[in-house]
Design a protein around this motif. Sequence first.
Motif, short mmCIF file in Angstrom:
data_model
loop_
_atom_site.label_atom_id
_atom_site.label_comp_id
_atom_site.label_asym_id
_atom_site.label_seq_id
_atom_site.Cartn_x
_atom_site.Cartn_y
_atom_site.Cartn_z
N GLU A 193 10.49 4.91 -2.28
CA GLU A 193 9.14 4.35 -2.40
C GLU A 193 9.24 3.13 -3.29
O GLU A 193 9.90 3.18 -4.32
N TYR A 194 8.61 2.09 -2.87
CA TYR A 194 8.66 0.85 -3.67
C TYR A 194 7.24 0.36 -3.92
O TYR A 194 6.42 0.32 -2.99
N GLN A 195 7.00 0.02 -5.18
CA GLN A 195 5.75 -0.65 -5.50
C GLN A 195 5.95 -2.09 -5.06
O GLN A 195 6.91 -2.73 -5.49
N ILE A 196 5.11 -2.61 -4.17
CA ILE A 196 5.38 -3.97 -3.69
C ILE A 196 4.18 -4.88 -3.89
O ILE A 196 3.04 -4.44 -4.00
N ALA A 197 4.50 -6.19 -3.95
CA ALA A 197 3.46 -7.22 -3.97
C ALA A 197 3.81 -8.13 -2.81
O ALA A 197 4.98 -8.40 -2.57
N ASP A 198 2.82 -8.57 -2.06
CA ASP A 198 3.19 -9.44 -0.93
C ASP A 198 2.01 -10.22 -0.40
O ASP A 198 0.90 -10.09 -0.89
N SER A 199 2.32 -11.01 0.58
CA SER A 199 1.26 -11.70 1.31
C SER A 199 1.74 -11.89 2.73
O SER A 199 2.94 -11.88 3.00
N ALA A 200 0.79 -12.06 3.63
CA ALA A 200 1.12 -12.27 5.04
C ALA A 200 0.39 -13.53 5.50
O ALA A 200 -0.76 -13.74 5.10
N ALA A 201 1.10 -14.34 6.27
CA ALA A 201 0.49 -15.60 6.69
C ALA A 201 0.62 -15.76 8.20
O ALA A 201 1.58 -15.27 8.81
N PRO A 202 -0.35 -16.42 8.81
CA PRO A 202 -0.26 -16.63 10.26
C PRO A 202 0.78 -17.72 10.59
O PRO A 202 0.95 -18.64 9.81
N ILE A 203 1.42 -17.57 11.75
CA ILE A 203 2.30 -18.64 12.27
C ILE A 203 1.55 -19.27 13.45
O ILE A 203 1.06 -18.54 14.32
N ARG A 204 1.41 -20.58 13.38
CA ARG A 204 0.63 -21.25 14.44
C ARG A 204 1.53 -22.18 15.25
O ARG A 204 2.48 -22.75 14.70
N ASP A 205 1.21 -22.34 16.49
CA ASP A 205 1.95 -23.34 17.29
C ASP A 205 1.28 -24.69 17.07
O ASP A 205 0.34 -24.80 16.28
N GLN A 206 1.82 -25.70 17.82
CA GLN A 206 1.29 -27.05 17.55
C GLN A 206 -0.18 -27.15 17.86
O GLN A 206 -0.91 -27.91 17.24
N ALA A 207 -0.62 -26.30 18.78
CA ALA A 207 -2.03 -26.37 19.14
C ALA A 207 -2.89 -25.59 18.15
O ALA A 207 -4.10 -25.52 18.30
N GLY A 208 -2.26 -25.00 17.17
CA GLY A 208 -3.02 -24.26 16.17
C GLY A 208 -3.25 -22.82 16.56
O GLY A 208 -3.92 -22.06 15.84
N LYS A 209 -2.67 -22.41 17.65
CA LYS A 209 -2.87 -21.03 18.08
C LYS A 209 -1.92 -20.12 17.29
O LYS A 209 -0.78 -20.48 17.03
N ILE A 210 -2.45 -18.94 16.87
CA ILE A 210 -1.60 -18.04 16.09
C ILE A 210 -0.63 -17.36 17.02
O ILE A 210 -1.03 -16.70 17.99
N THR A 211 0.64 -17.54 16.73
CA THR A 211 1.65 -16.95 17.61
C THR A 211 2.38 -15.80 16.93
O THR A 211 3.20 -15.14 17.55
N GLY A 212 2.10 -15.62 15.68
CA GLY A 212 2.77 -14.53 14.98
C GLY A 212 2.35 -14.49 13.52
O GLY A 212 1.47 -15.23 13.10
N VAL A 213 3.00 -13.59 12.81
CA VAL A 213 2.66 -13.42 11.39
C VAL A 213 3.96 -13.35 10.60
O VAL A 213 4.92 -12.73 11.04
N VAL A 214 3.98 -14.03 9.47
CA VAL A 214 5.13 -13.86 8.60
C VAL A 214 4.68 -13.12 7.35
O VAL A 214 3.69 -13.46 6.73
N LEU A 215 5.43 -12.05 7.06
CA LEU A 215 5.07 -11.17 5.95
C LEU A 215 6.17 -11.30 4.90
O LEU A 215 7.34 -11.11 5.20
N VAL A 216 5.77 -11.67 3.67
CA VAL A 216 6.75 -11.80 2.60
C VAL A 216 6.39 -10.79 1.52
O VAL A 216 5.24 -10.74 1.09
N PHE A 217 7.33 -9.98 1.11
CA PHE A 217 7.01 -9.01 0.06
C PHE A 217 8.22 -8.77 -0.82
O PHE A 217 9.35 -9.05 -0.45
N SER A 218 7.93 -8.24 -2.01
CA SER A 218 9.04 -8.00 -2.93
C SER A 218 8.81 -6.68 -3.67
O SER A 218 7.67 -6.22 -3.80
N ASP A 219 9.89 -6.12 -4.18
CA ASP A 219 9.83 -4.85 -4.91
C ASP A 219 9.42 -5.14 -6.36
O ASP A 219 10.17 -5.76 -7.10
N VAL A 220 8.22 -4.68 -6.75
CA VAL A 220 7.77 -4.94 -8.13
C VAL A 220 7.69 -3.62 -8.90
O VAL A 220 6.99 -3.54 -9.91
N SER A 221 8.39 -2.60 -8.41
CA SER A 221 8.30 -1.27 -9.05
C SER A 221 8.54 -1.35 -10.54
O SER A 221 7.78 -0.80 -11.34
#
Length: 757
Positions: A193-221
């Motif tokens: 089990e890990y205490q984590i802090a993170d954020s998730a951001a949308p990935i957009r194509d050139q037209a601005g359409k969301i094509t995915g999500v990038v999730l960045v997190f780290s272990d802050v236990s």
Amino acid sequence: MVWNAAAARLFGFTAEEAVGRPVRELQLAGVSEAEYETVRARFNSAAPETYESTRHTKDGTPVDLFVTTAPMFDENGTHVAKIISMTDISERRLAREKIRASEENLAITLHSIGDAVIVTDAAGLVTRMNPTAERLTGWPLVEGIGRSLSEVFHIVNAQTRARLDNPAQLVMARGEVVGLANHTLLLARDGHEYQIADSAAPIRDQAGKITGVVLVFSDVSEKYRADESLRLSEVALKSISQGVLITGADQLIVSANDAFAKITGYAVAETLGLNCRFLAGPDTDPLTVAMIRAALKNTTAFDGEILNYRKDGTPFWNELTITPIFDPQGVLTNFISITRDITVRKAAEAAHAALEAQLRESQKMQAVGTLAGGIAHDFNNIIATILGNAELAREDASANPPVLQSLDEIRKAGSRARDLVQQILSFSRRQPNEKKHLALAPIIEESVRLLRATLPARVALDAHCAADVPAVLADATQIEQVIINLATNAMQAMHGAPGRISLRLDTLALDAALADAHPGLRAVYAQHAGRVARLTVSDDGPGMEAAVRERIFEPFFTTKPVNEGTGLGLSVVHGIVQAHEGAITVESEPGKGTSFTLYLPVAESEDGGASEAPPVQPAQAGAEARIAAAATATGQRILYLDDDEALVSLMKRLLARQGYRVSGFVDQREALDALRADPNAFDLVITDYNMPGMSGLDVAREVRALRTDLPVAIASGFIDEALTTQAAEVGVRDLIFKATAVDEFCATVQRLAQTVA
Ligand code: ADP
């Protein structure tokens, strides 16, 4: 050959230049023979084809081409020509290579990044994971790819353990960067089990359409634990009931908690920067202060109790612990002191100790009383014998004055000894007492009258009795003795100096508070809650030191010279008060006089106790009992039984002189046998009460069984209520108090004998 304008633009050869020239020259200038052969083979093939290929322009510049070939056939189906269309794709390839390079870069970046990264597509399926993400989620890349993020990234609230929303879905729904809530716990596939802090951001194509999500997190236990422990220690400091102070190495306060403020009454802000010694006050023990100072100086811990003062000046007992704090290098940084207010406990302990002391005292008094009472009882017989024989000798020596004088001295000394024994007996509660409903005021007045006769010249004596003091159940003579003993002590204490003795009588409500204030009153309170009569005897004499005050009720304790004090006066007072179920307290200090306060329970009702008065009363030693002892020798026959031979001998001679015929016995059996042999041989039986084996009561019972109408009297050195009641039950005619003088004894016998006649 057909060579269109576009081909001309692409290769730099005009149509005129191109037509008729071999293809090898036009496009394949720089290629090897082998490659040329494959191109030629393709060219000649009858199948349509698409491929990419690199050719060269007229000036030798390579150009990337997308090639489509289409064969042409004549009517016979023979492959006659080929249409080759070529598109310049150099730019597209360049772009593609750039992308590939950047892809590689990205992979390397993700690989080396410390934070975990997971990328999903628009559907929320994992498309990338870096090694940190693999480690934290417990999902290896090969297994994680293509799975739903919610499967790989399982997060719950650290406190409630409720499942948290999948951040990819949140990002898709909101279209913006989403931060994770505090206390997010990642449950890894491998059970970690890990205490984590993170954020998730949308990935957009050139037209601005969301094509995915990038999730960045780290272990802050680690950090979380540190934060959490800090937060908890703050909470703990706030909520515990002990006062906590933190000082710097310079012993000046840098922090205090709410409990400290509550205990001391100082606001936390007021204490900051001060040295703890502001808590000390007038009664703080300097030795304890010195010990604390030494502990601080030597940077050792201190653990002890100290009397401190609150802001409002009231003292409190502080159970104090001081601990020095060192940094990792061993340098002193702070002191932590913990304060606990133990005032209530201390008070309870003190009360307990006082009670214990009181109990010990009363046990001692009881033991001494029992001892003294036992000795006094034997003395009674001895003294009666001495006095009786002296009396007889006086009669015989009437013609010899020097002998008479000696006998007189014997009688005087014997009487003094008898009084002393009576005092000891009353102290040990063995003296008979006759409790009646008694108004105290007349007793006090009578005592004052007696006292005035001996009052030293410059000592004033006054008495004040409140009007409405209810009666108490008491023995008048004994109460009078109490007053006289107390007042006499006061007079003696003055040593001829001027002074005042005051007697005060009033009534007081006996409640729990009063009982608490005077532990001696507790037993009274337990039985007679309500009102008590209070009699105070106070003087403005020299007073007493505590060491004297604590011992005054002890039998034989005296500060007076040998012949002046017996040390029994106050013991007697104490014994009498106890026998009356009352209490006595003393207040005295050197130079401030002395005040004794006597509490006696108020009698419940006017007829309650009085109606229970026993029917058999001890023979009165009063004037009316002393009726003409001038012997009317009627010749009555008396059986006299006592285990004390000397007394039997005395009584036989004494009563014989009065004209009685006396048979003396020292053994109960022999006496009863004589009676049994001839029940009518006696007119009166007098038996001692306290004998080994059968008591006087047992003897009386047997006598009555032999002859109901034969009067029996019991003689005893002490007569209490139990004996009177039992004697009445057995049908005993009278109780004779042994300590009375010889002539009184004779008078009683005579009265009894007369009733028989
Ligand atoms: P005694 O009077 O024979 O010494 P007590 O039992 O009556 O014996 O008194 C014991 C002691 O108590 C006295 O010796 C005296 O020291 C002290 N004491 C009693 N009453 C007073 C008083 N009113 N003022 C000062 N001391 C007193």
